[in-house]
Design an enzyme around this catalytic site. Structure first.
Site, PDB file in Angstrom:
ATOM      1  N   ARG A  75       0.819  -1.212   0.000  1.00 11.53           N
ATOM      2  CA  ARG A  75       0.000   0.000   0.000  1.00 11.53           C
ATOM      3  C   ARG A  75       0.853   1.261   0.000  1.00 11.53           C
ATOM      4  O   ARG A  75       0.679   2.143  -0.835  1.00 11.53           O
ATOM      5  CB  ARG A  75      -0.876   0.045   1.273  1.00 11.53           C
ATOM      6  CG  ARG A  75      -2.100  -0.816   1.244  1.00 11.53           C
ATOM      7  CD  ARG A  75      -2.885  -0.607   2.535  1.00 11.53           C
ATOM      8  NE  ARG A  75      -2.194  -1.200   3.666  1.00 11.53           N
ATOM      9  CZ  ARG A  75      -2.615  -2.293   4.318  1.00 11.53           C
ATOM     10  NH1 ARG A  75      -3.723  -2.872   3.975  1.00 11.53           N
ATOM     11  NH2 ARG A  75      -1.934  -2.783   5.322  1.00 11.53           N
ATOM     12  N   ARG A  81      10.987   0.230   8.638  1.00 11.91           N
ATOM     13  CA  ARG A  81      11.465  -0.099   9.976  1.00 11.91           C
ATOM     14  C   ARG A  81      12.992  -0.054   9.952  1.00 11.91           C
ATOM     15  O   ARG A  81      13.622  -0.484   8.985  1.00 11.91           O
ATOM     16  CB  ARG A  81      10.997  -1.505  10.400  1.00 11.91           C
ATOM     17  CG  ARG A  81       9.515  -1.580  10.743  1.00 11.91           C
ATOM     18  CD  ARG A  81       9.178  -0.808  12.016  1.00 11.91           C
ATOM     19  NE  ARG A  81       7.778  -0.872  12.391  1.00 11.91           N
ATOM     20  CZ  ARG A  81       6.861   0.053  12.090  1.00 11.91           C
ATOM     21  NH1 ARG A  81       7.216   1.122  11.401  1.00 11.91           N
ATOM     22  NH2 ARG A  81       5.615  -0.088  12.496  1.00 11.91           N
ATOM     23  N   ASP A  92      13.561   7.917   8.542  1.00 12.59           N
ATOM     24  CA  ASP A  92      12.507   8.193   9.529  1.00 12.59           C
ATOM     25  C   ASP A  92      12.603   7.203  10.679  1.00 12.59           C
ATOM     26  O   ASP A  92      12.021   7.412  11.736  1.00 12.59           O
ATOM     27  CB  ASP A  92      11.137   8.068   8.838  1.00 12.59           C
ATOM     28  CG  ASP A  92       9.965   8.317   9.773  1.00 12.59           C
ATOM     29  OD1 ASP A  92      10.002   9.338  10.488  1.00 12.59           O
ATOM     30  OD2 ASP A  92       9.023   7.501   9.793  1.00 12.59           O
ATOM     31  N   GLU A 108      16.017   2.272  17.647  1.00  9.41           N
ATOM     32  CA  GLU A 108      15.210   3.411  18.019  1.00  9.41           C
ATOM     33  C   GLU A 108      14.979   3.450  19.521  1.00  9.41           C
ATOM     34  O   GLU A 108      14.735   2.391  20.100  1.00  9.41           O
ATOM     35  CB  GLU A 108      13.847   3.308  17.310  1.00  9.41           C
ATOM     36  CG  GLU A 108      13.540   4.549  16.506  1.00  9.41           C
ATOM     37  CD  GLU A 108      12.397   4.326  15.563  1.00  9.41           C
ATOM     38  OE1 GLU A 108      11.275   4.639  15.972  1.00  9.41           O
ATOM     39  OE2 GLU A 108      12.626   3.828  14.456  1.00  9.41           O
ATOM     40  N   HIS A 150      10.762   9.240  13.430  1.00 14.57           N
ATOM     41  CA  HIS A 150       9.625   8.326  13.198  1.00 14.57           C
ATOM     42  C   HIS A 150       8.299   9.107  13.141  1.00 14.57           C
ATOM     43  O   HIS A 150       7.382   8.868  13.932  1.00 14.57           O
ATOM     44  CB  HIS A 150       9.575   7.251  14.292  1.00 14.57           C
ATOM     45  CG  HIS A 150       8.853   6.008  13.865  1.00 14.57           C
ATOM     46  ND1 HIS A 150       9.205   4.746  14.279  1.00 14.57           N
ATOM     47  CD2 HIS A 150       7.778   5.833  13.053  1.00 14.57           C
ATOM     48  CE1 HIS A 150       8.380   3.854  13.751  1.00 14.57           C
ATOM     49  NE2 HIS A 150       7.499   4.493  12.993  1.00 14.57           N
ATOM     50  N   ILE A 151       8.232  10.022  12.178  1.00 16.33           N
ATOM     51  CA  ILE A 151       7.045  10.875  12.075  1.00 16.33           C
ATOM     52  C   ILE A 151       6.250  10.613  10.797  1.00 16.33           C
ATOM     53  O   ILE A 151       5.410  11.431  10.400  1.00 16.33           O
ATOM     54  CB  ILE A 151       7.423  12.380  12.139  1.00 16.33           C
ATOM     55  CG1 ILE A 151       8.491  12.715  11.072  1.00 16.33           C
ATOM     56  CG2 ILE A 151       7.894  12.772  13.524  1.00 16.33           C
ATOM     57  CD1 ILE A 151       8.721  14.213  10.879  1.00 16.33           C
ATOM     58  N   ALA A 152       6.514   9.490  10.135  1.00 17.38           N
ATOM     59  CA  ALA A 152       5.880   9.267   8.826  1.00 17.38           C
ATOM     60  C   ALA A 152       4.356   9.352   8.894  1.00 17.38           C
ATOM     61  O   ALA A 152       3.714   9.844   7.975  1.00 17.38           O
ATOM     62  CB  ALA A 152       6.320   7.938   8.245  1.00 17.38           C
ATOM     63  N   SER A 153       3.769   8.874   9.979  1.00 13.81           N
ATOM     64  CA  SER A 153       2.293   8.900  10.045  1.00 13.81           C
ATOM     65  C   SER A 153       1.776  10.126  10.792  1.00 13.81           C
ATOM     66  O   SER A 153       0.590  10.206  11.113  1.00 13.81           O
ATOM     67  CB  SER A 153       1.778   7.616  10.714  1.00 13.81           C
ATOM     68  OG  SER A 153       2.223   7.567  12.052  1.00 13.81           O
TER      69      SER A 153
END
Ligand SMILES: O=C(O)[C@H](O)CO
Length: 384
Positions: A172, A242, A266, A271, A289-292
């Site tokens: 997706r 990831r 990201d 992490e 880690h701000i992709a969403s």
């Protein structure tokens, strides 16, 4: 005995106890749970990552369901002992969850697909452009007061027009990223695409490569020293999937040896930490880690996570198509009576939700709808 954890409580007299290990964006998810007889406890501890002991303390000795961290046998068995039946990640990826352990304990595991596809792809596209055009370096230079006039060589980067974009993991999010990067100007020939025979072909040929695989045993260190070595010296590599998909120590060495090779990251292998040396590399753009992280998406993720656990409490079936979750996201509408996405539904023998119109069509034997269902790999309709 674990020490008590600070919490905020909604609807204290609710029949079902739902615990959220994090405060999540928006209020709709809170309303949905509180209005459905749930006592909601939201952890208000300021530390970002809770320990296993912290989560054990949150579960306590009576907990119906749990929203969102690293979950394995210890936590799933504790949840089961407390009478819990459901857990939901507030993420589409669930590599932090030992689904086998959840299966052994009969716990439904929810995730939040469909709501973060474009927002994640947009961040990957932003990282691609930012790395190619050295935006972060240039921004830092400007803020440091170092700009003293236009120069022909100042922050020269890569022109992406006409270049080859490689996507590894065309699910997706990877497909949405490809659509964004394949924009063409008016009057130009359509952009062409092909499915590469091997991943090595993509790495050798592409000028920009974006990684979108799931993380599992087969994709751990997918990008290793050998594969970095076959990439173009001026390639741009982006990772919003990831961290462990890239061998980050090898990446730092590669960035040092190839100053024109650029990355946009990201996610990170350990992490929230970066491997030594990464933070010093000017040819790396790094974000936490701000992709969403768009408002609509994060509120939607919270809603889907809450509805996964609420649906399990209510004994609802599982929604038939995790790619089409819009009906759950309409702010003022009652959501469908279903769990939006339970990843171990088959293993737990859960029923799938089939919208009434499709049930009717199935009863009249409409082949196209049967095809639609099987395309989604949701064939085990025990009952409709
Ligand atoms: O898997 C996901 O959903 C994201 O990485 C969380 O932002």
């Amino acid at each position: 005995m674990a020490k008590p954890i600070s919490i905020e409580v909604w609807n204290p007299s609710g029949k079902y106890r739902v615990v959220s290990t994090k405060s999540m964006p928006g209020t709709r998810w809170i309303r949905l749970l509180a209005d459905n007889d749930c006592r909601l406890e939201i952890c208000t501890e300021t530390k970002t990552i809770l320990s296993v002991d912290d989560i054990l303390a949150l579960i306590g000795d009576r907990c119906d369901v749990q929203l969102t961290e690293e979950w394995g046998e210890v936590l799933f068995s504790a949840l089961k002992r407390a009478g819990g039946t459901a857990f939901s990640n507030m993420a589409v990826g669930y590599n932090n969850v030992d689904v086998e352990a959840a299966n052994r304990n009969g716990i439904a595991v929810g995730n939040t697909p469909g709501v973060l596809t474009e927002t994640t792809a947009e961040l990957a596209a932003s990282l691609s452009l930012a790395a190619a055009r050295r935006i972060v370096e240039a921004d830092q230079f400007m803020r440091a007061g170092l700009y003293d006039g236009w120069l022909p060589h100042l922050f020269v980067g890569n022109l992406l027009k006409g270049q080859t974009v490689g996507v590894i993991g065309a699910g997706r999010i990877g497909s949405a990223y490809a659509r964004m990067m394949f924009l063409k100007a008016n009057g130009e020939q359509p952009v062409t695409w092909k499915r590469a025979a091997t991943m090595e072909d993509v790495l050798r040929e592409a000028d920009v490569i974006s990684l979108h695989p799931v993380l599992d045993k087969t994709t751990y260190h997918l990008i290793n020293p050998e594969r970095l070595a076959i990439m173009k010296k001026e390639a741009v590599l982006v990772n919003a999937s990831r961290g462990p998909v890239i061998d980050e120590v090898a990446l730092v060495e590669h960035l040092k040896a190839n100053p024109m090779f650029r990355v946009g990251l990201d996610v990170f292998e350990d992490e929230p930490y970066m491997k030594p040396g990464l933070a010093d590399m000017k040819n790396a753009v790094v974000v936490p880690h701000i992709a969403s992280a768009s408002k609509w998406t994060r509120e939607g993720m919270a809603t889907l996570a809450a509805l996964n656990v609420l649906g399990k409490i209510k004994g609802y079936p599982v929604w038939g198509n995790p790619n089409l979750v819009e009906p759950f996201l309409k702010e003022d509408a009652t959501p469908p009576a279903a769990c939006p996405s339970i990843v171990n539904a088959k293993q737990l023998g859960r029923y799938y939700y089939v919208p009434p119109a499709i049930v009717k069509a199935l009863r009249t034997g409409a082949r196209s709808i049967i095809l639609y269902l099987s395309v989604q790999d949701h064939t085990p309709l025990h009952e409709v």
